[in-house]
Each structure stands twice: as structure tokens, then as C-alpha cells.
Design an enzyme around this catalytic site. Structure first.
Site, PDB file in Angstrom:
ATOM      1  N   HIS A  80      11.627   6.677  -9.310  1.00 56.04           N
ATOM      2  CA  HIS A  80      12.318   5.563 -10.048  1.00 56.04           C
ATOM      3  C   HIS A  80      11.831   4.990 -11.118  1.00 56.04           C
ATOM      4  O   HIS A  80      12.390   4.632 -11.902  1.00 56.04           O
ATOM      5  CB  HIS A  80      12.680   4.515  -8.676  1.00 56.04           C
ATOM      6  CG  HIS A  80      13.668   4.732  -7.996  1.00 56.04           C
ATOM      7  ND1 HIS A  80      14.164   4.383  -6.954  1.00 56.04           N
ATOM      8  CD2 HIS A  80      14.226   6.145  -7.717  1.00 56.04           C
ATOM      9  CE1 HIS A  80      15.077   4.894  -6.238  1.00 56.04           C
ATOM     10  NE2 HIS A  80      15.112   6.195  -6.609  1.00 56.04           N
ATOM     11  N   HIS A 102      17.775   4.942 -13.806  1.00 58.74           N
ATOM     12  CA  HIS A 102      16.323   4.554 -13.855  1.00 58.74           C
ATOM     13  C   HIS A 102      15.710   4.599 -15.277  1.00 58.74           C
ATOM     14  O   HIS A 102      14.781   3.942 -15.720  1.00 58.74           O
ATOM     15  CB  HIS A 102      15.446   5.222 -12.879  1.00 58.74           C
ATOM     16  CG  HIS A 102      16.045   5.233 -11.714  1.00 58.74           C
ATOM     17  ND1 HIS A 102      15.984   4.069 -10.801  1.00 58.74           N
ATOM     18  CD2 HIS A 102      16.447   6.143 -10.865  1.00 58.74           C
ATOM     19  CE1 HIS A 102      16.397   4.256  -9.602  1.00 58.74           C
ATOM     20  NE2 HIS A 102      16.996   5.589  -9.463  1.00 58.74           N
ATOM     21  N   THR A 144      -7.696  -3.009  -3.889  1.00 57.73           N
ATOM     22  CA  THR A 144      -6.212  -3.087  -3.270  1.00 57.73           C
ATOM     23  C   THR A 144      -5.347  -1.916  -3.993  1.00 57.73           C
ATOM     24  O   THR A 144      -4.388  -1.824  -3.710  1.00 57.73           O
ATOM     25  CB  THR A 144      -6.051  -4.473  -3.062  1.00 57.73           C
ATOM     26  OG1 THR A 144      -5.736  -5.074  -4.732  1.00 57.73           O
ATOM     27  CG2 THR A 144      -6.504  -5.454  -2.179  1.00 57.73           C
ATOM     28  N   CYS A 164      -9.359   0.645  -7.016  1.00 54.06           N
ATOM     29  CA  CYS A 164     -10.006  -0.569  -6.720  1.00 54.06           C
ATOM     30  C   CYS A 164      -9.914  -0.898  -5.114  1.00 54.06           C
ATOM     31  O   CYS A 164      -9.522  -0.207  -4.416  1.00 54.06           O
ATOM     32  CB  CYS A 164      -9.687  -1.827  -7.780  1.00 54.06           C
ATOM     33  SG  CYS A 164      -7.959  -2.494  -7.445  1.00 54.06           S
ATOM     34  N   ASP A 223     -13.317   1.122  -9.531  1.00 53.92           N
ATOM     35  CA  ASP A 223     -14.456  -0.067  -9.406  1.00 53.92           C
ATOM     36  C   ASP A 223     -15.140   0.489  -8.326  1.00 53.92           C
ATOM     37  O   ASP A 223     -14.866   1.409  -7.601  1.00 53.92           O
ATOM     38  CB  ASP A 223     -13.849  -1.505  -9.527  1.00 53.92           C
ATOM     39  CG  ASP A 223     -13.190  -2.000  -8.406  1.00 53.92           C
ATOM     40  OD1 ASP A 223     -13.013  -1.310  -7.596  1.00 53.92           O
ATOM     41  OD2 ASP A 223     -12.835  -3.058  -8.318  1.00 53.92           O
TER      42      ASP A 223
END
Length: 149
Positions: A98, A133, A67, A65, A8
Site C-alpha cells: 500500500h 494507493h 525500534t 535501530c 545503529d
């Protein structure tokens, strides 16, 4: 290898640096936008990238974006997607090692283009560790199977 990328207006500042890394590694890039700093809605771009990855049209994805959080939440609504936010070199490594993240999310208001490039390299070079994992990833898939009909 082919990587889908989308952002964005808050993440567009990182996109040129990330694409440069991908091209250096001879990785094919499918750019789903956005292409300007004009305000847009991140779920639209998250969906395009996540669908490309989930449908096998791209091997991996990168979403950007402000964050990395909102766009990763939206991408994770698509079955089979494990989008994870990285904000430093350690998290960029661990989301692959992981969590076997098939989409890397980063934020243009949180990390610099230089750090985003370094994190992209680290994520691409890191192998999924497997072992214990794998069981955890299978449990995530079971949750998807239960709720995504």
C-alpha cells in the site's frame, strides 16, 4: 538489484540475518554500518542509506535501530524516501503493497533476527498494489515538493 543497509547499535543484532536473506536472493548489499555494538547515532546511518536510495545508487534500503522508529524518521527527512517500520509479517507486506516503502525499518529490541529475516523476504516479494494507493503516494510527493526546497 542493490540494497543499502544501515543500523545503529540497537539494530545490529538483526543485520546478519537480514544480509543473509539478501545474499540468498543474490541481491548486492552495500553496508553503511555500524559494525559494533558501541553506541552510535542512528541519524548518521539513516542518512547514508536514504541518500543511496534517493540518488539511485541503491534500489531499496533497510535500516535498523532499537525500534525502527527513530531511524525511519531520520531516513524520511530525505526527499523521495518512504521509510516504514514493520514489526510483524502483516506490516512488512503492507508497507510495500500500500505504501510502496523504498526503505524497510525494523527494530532489534522489538523483533527477533528470525522474524526480521522473514519480514525482509515478505517485503522483497511483495509488489506495490498501485491503483488508489498511487494517488496517495503522489500526495505524499506533493507534500515533499511543497516543503523540501
Amino acid at each position: 538489484m542493490k540494497i543499502a543497509i544501515g543500523c545503529d547499535h540497537g539494530g545490529i543484532v538483526l543485520k546478519p540475518a537480514v544480509i543473509e536473506v539478501l545474499k540468498e536472493k543474490n541481491i548486492e548489499v552495500e553496508d553503511f554500518g555500524c559494525y559494533t555494538e558501541e553506541s552510535v547515532d542512528y541519524p548518521d546511518f539513516a542518512l547514508k542509506v536514504a541518500e543511496a536510495v534517493s540518488q539511485g545508487k541503491a534500489d531499496l534500503g533497510i535500516v535498523l535501530c532499537g525500534t525502527g522508529i527513530g531511524i525511519s524518521i531520520a531516513a524520511n527527512k530525505v526527499k523521495g524516501i518512504r521509510a516504514a517500520v514493520a514489526h510483524d509479517m502483516f506490516t512488512a507486506e503492507m508497507v510495500k503493497r500500500h505504501n510502496n516503502a523504498n526503505i524497510l525499518a525494523m527494530g532489534g529490541r522489538v523483533v527477533s533476527p528470525e522474524l526480521a529475516a522473514q519480514m525482509t523476504r515478505k517485503w522483497l516479494e511483495t509488489e506495490f498494489e498501485g491503483g488508489r494507493h498511487t494517488n496517495r503516494i503522489n500526495k505524499i510527493s506533493a507534500i515533499e515538493d511543497k516543503y523540501f526546497k
